[in-house]
Design an enzyme around this catalytic site. Structure first.
Site, mmCIF file in Angstrom:
data_model
loop_
_atom_site.group_PDB
_atom_site.id
_atom_site.type_symbol
_atom_site.label_atom_id
_atom_site.label_comp_id
_atom_site.label_asym_id
_atom_site.label_seq_id
_atom_site.Cartn_x
_atom_site.Cartn_y
_atom_site.Cartn_z
ATOM 1 N N HIS A 25 12.989 -0.923 -0.816
ATOM 2 C CA HIS A 25 12.920 -2.047 -1.749
ATOM 3 C C HIS A 25 14.201 -2.880 -1.597
ATOM 4 O O HIS A 25 15.147 -2.715 -2.353
ATOM 5 C CB HIS A 25 12.778 -1.513 -3.184
ATOM 6 C CG HIS A 25 12.449 -2.554 -4.201
ATOM 7 N ND1 HIS A 25 11.691 -2.305 -5.310
ATOM 8 C CD2 HIS A 25 12.784 -3.864 -4.285
ATOM 9 C CE1 HIS A 25 11.571 -3.408 -6.035
ATOM 10 N NE2 HIS A 25 12.233 -4.371 -5.446
ATOM 11 N N GLU A 32 8.765 -3.084 -0.583
ATOM 12 C CA GLU A 32 8.566 -3.653 -1.920
ATOM 13 C C GLU A 32 9.536 -4.814 -2.132
ATOM 14 O O GLU A 32 10.666 -4.780 -1.643
ATOM 15 C CB GLU A 32 8.914 -2.632 -3.000
ATOM 16 C CG GLU A 32 8.110 -1.369 -2.980
ATOM 17 C CD GLU A 32 8.637 -0.361 -4.006
ATOM 18 O OE1 GLU A 32 7.918 0.594 -4.265
ATOM 19 O OE2 GLU A 32 9.763 -0.534 -4.521
ATOM 20 N N HIS A 77 7.125 4.806 -10.290
ATOM 21 C CA HIS A 77 8.261 4.596 -11.191
ATOM 22 C C HIS A 77 8.419 5.776 -12.151
ATOM 23 O O HIS A 77 7.537 6.041 -12.967
ATOM 24 C CB HIS A 77 8.172 3.299 -12.012
ATOM 25 C CG HIS A 77 9.521 2.630 -12.096
ATOM 26 N ND1 HIS A 77 10.524 3.118 -12.878
ATOM 27 C CD2 HIS A 77 10.041 1.582 -11.419
ATOM 28 C CE1 HIS A 77 11.598 2.361 -12.692
ATOM 29 N NE2 HIS A 77 11.336 1.429 -11.816
HETATM 30 N N1 PXP Z 1 7.564 1.367 -7.380
HETATM 31 C C1 PXP Z 1 8.316 0.256 -7.563
HETATM 32 C C2 PXP Z 1 7.646 -1.073 -7.536
HETATM 33 C C3 PXP Z 1 9.700 0.343 -7.741
HETATM 34 O O1 PXP Z 1 10.431 -0.766 -7.903
HETATM 35 C C4 PXP Z 1 10.315 1.619 -7.731
HETATM 36 C C5 PXP Z 1 11.797 1.729 -7.884
HETATM 37 O O2 PXP Z 1 12.445 0.988 -6.885
HETATM 38 C C6 PXP Z 1 9.487 2.745 -7.539
HETATM 39 C C7 PXP Z 1 8.125 2.583 -7.379
HETATM 40 C C8 PXP Z 1 10.051 4.128 -7.488
HETATM 41 O O3 PXP Z 1 10.592 4.457 -8.728
HETATM 42 P P1 PXP Z 1 11.513 5.765 -8.890
HETATM 43 O O4 PXP Z 1 12.759 5.509 -8.108
HETATM 44 O O5 PXP Z 1 11.737 5.852 -10.362
HETATM 45 O O6 PXP Z 1 10.718 6.912 -8.343
#
Ligand code: PXP
Length: 239
Positions: free
Chosen positions: A44, A71, A192
């Site tokens: 990301h 992402e 997330h």
């Molecule tokens: N999905 C998206 C769109 C995110 O922005 C993130 C964090 O960058 C995640 C998934 C993964 O989240 P986590 O780091 O809490 O597992």
């Protein structure tokens, strides 16, 4: 088919950036995650490059043998160009502000329908699968279907937050949103704050879940259990 595990390696880059240099190496981490059983790698890149850098994305692209998921917010032209150049398996569009600590809301697929239709077409015309990050709301998921996106990624922060109080209540909106996605022929991802405690229940109660992307908890667990054991532990939760 088992839900795929895409490991988000932004945290590896955060650790590296804290000292400069190349330790730990994000390229090695991506290679090892795949070797240890990850079904995909997620990055990301944010405009200030405080985690993964644009140059990392270009380097990592060459060693991906699984699925590559990038992402980010397509409002940044730099991001759009990076994705079109590196051609990942999937781009996940996230409406995060440039300085935001981490993603904290999904797209307004109703108000931003026309914008989403246009930008999604840019990536799809380049042969890249598109997923958009959404809150678990039936009307938002239904409207996502009209944007032309291939998949939606359900934003799971609320689920994770309430899981330990009452998991039946915490999952309810996600099951409903998943059924709407299934009915519209949309593929379904989630991410997330998913972790080794809340993952199995989520997968068991969200029909048609194709992929989860997990970063923070998985990389944190790897400090205690090692990366290989941790990836295997998470894979087992996915059934
Ligand atoms: N999905 C998206 C769109 C995110 O922005 C993130 C964090 O960058 C995640 C998934 C993964 O989240 P986590 O780091 O809490 O597992």
């Amino acid at each position: 088919m088992a839900t795929k595990l895409s490991v988000n390696i932004n945290k590896i880059a955060t650790l590296r950036n804290s000292r400069g240099g190349d330790n730990p190496s994000v390229v090695k981490a991506a290679i090892d995650c795949q070797k240890f059983g990850a079904d995909g790698i997620t990055v990301h890149p944010r405009p200030d490059e405080r985690h993964i850098r644009y140059s990392d994305v270009r380097e990592i692209k060459d060693i991906i043998t699984t699925e590559f998921n990038i992402e980010g917010n397509p409002l940044e032209d730099k991001f759009v160009q990076l994705v079109l150049e590196t051609k990942p398996t999937q781009v996940t569009l996230v409406p995060d502000d440039p300085g935001q600590l981490t993603s904290n809301h999904g797209w307004d697929t109703i108000g931003k329908a026309e914008y989403l239709r246009q930008i999604i077409a840019v990536f799809k015309n380049a042969g890249i699968r598109v997923s958009i990050f959404v809150d678990p709301m039936e009307e938002i998921v239904a409207a996502a279907a009209a944007t032309g996106t291939d998949r939606v990624e359900l934003y799971t922060e609320a689920y994770a937050k309430h899981f330990h109080d009452n998991k039946e209540t915490a999952i309810a909106d996600y099951t409903k949103a998943a059924l709407v996605a299934n009915a519209h022929g949309l593929g379904l991802n989630a991410g997330h704050d998913l972790d080794v405690d809340n993952l199995a229940y989520f997968v068991q109660n969200v029909p048609g879940l194709l992929e989860v992307s997990i970063g923070h908890a998985l990389i944190s667990d790897a400090l205690y259990y090692g990366l290989e054991n941790t990836i295997q532990l998470y894979k087992r939760q996915l059934g």
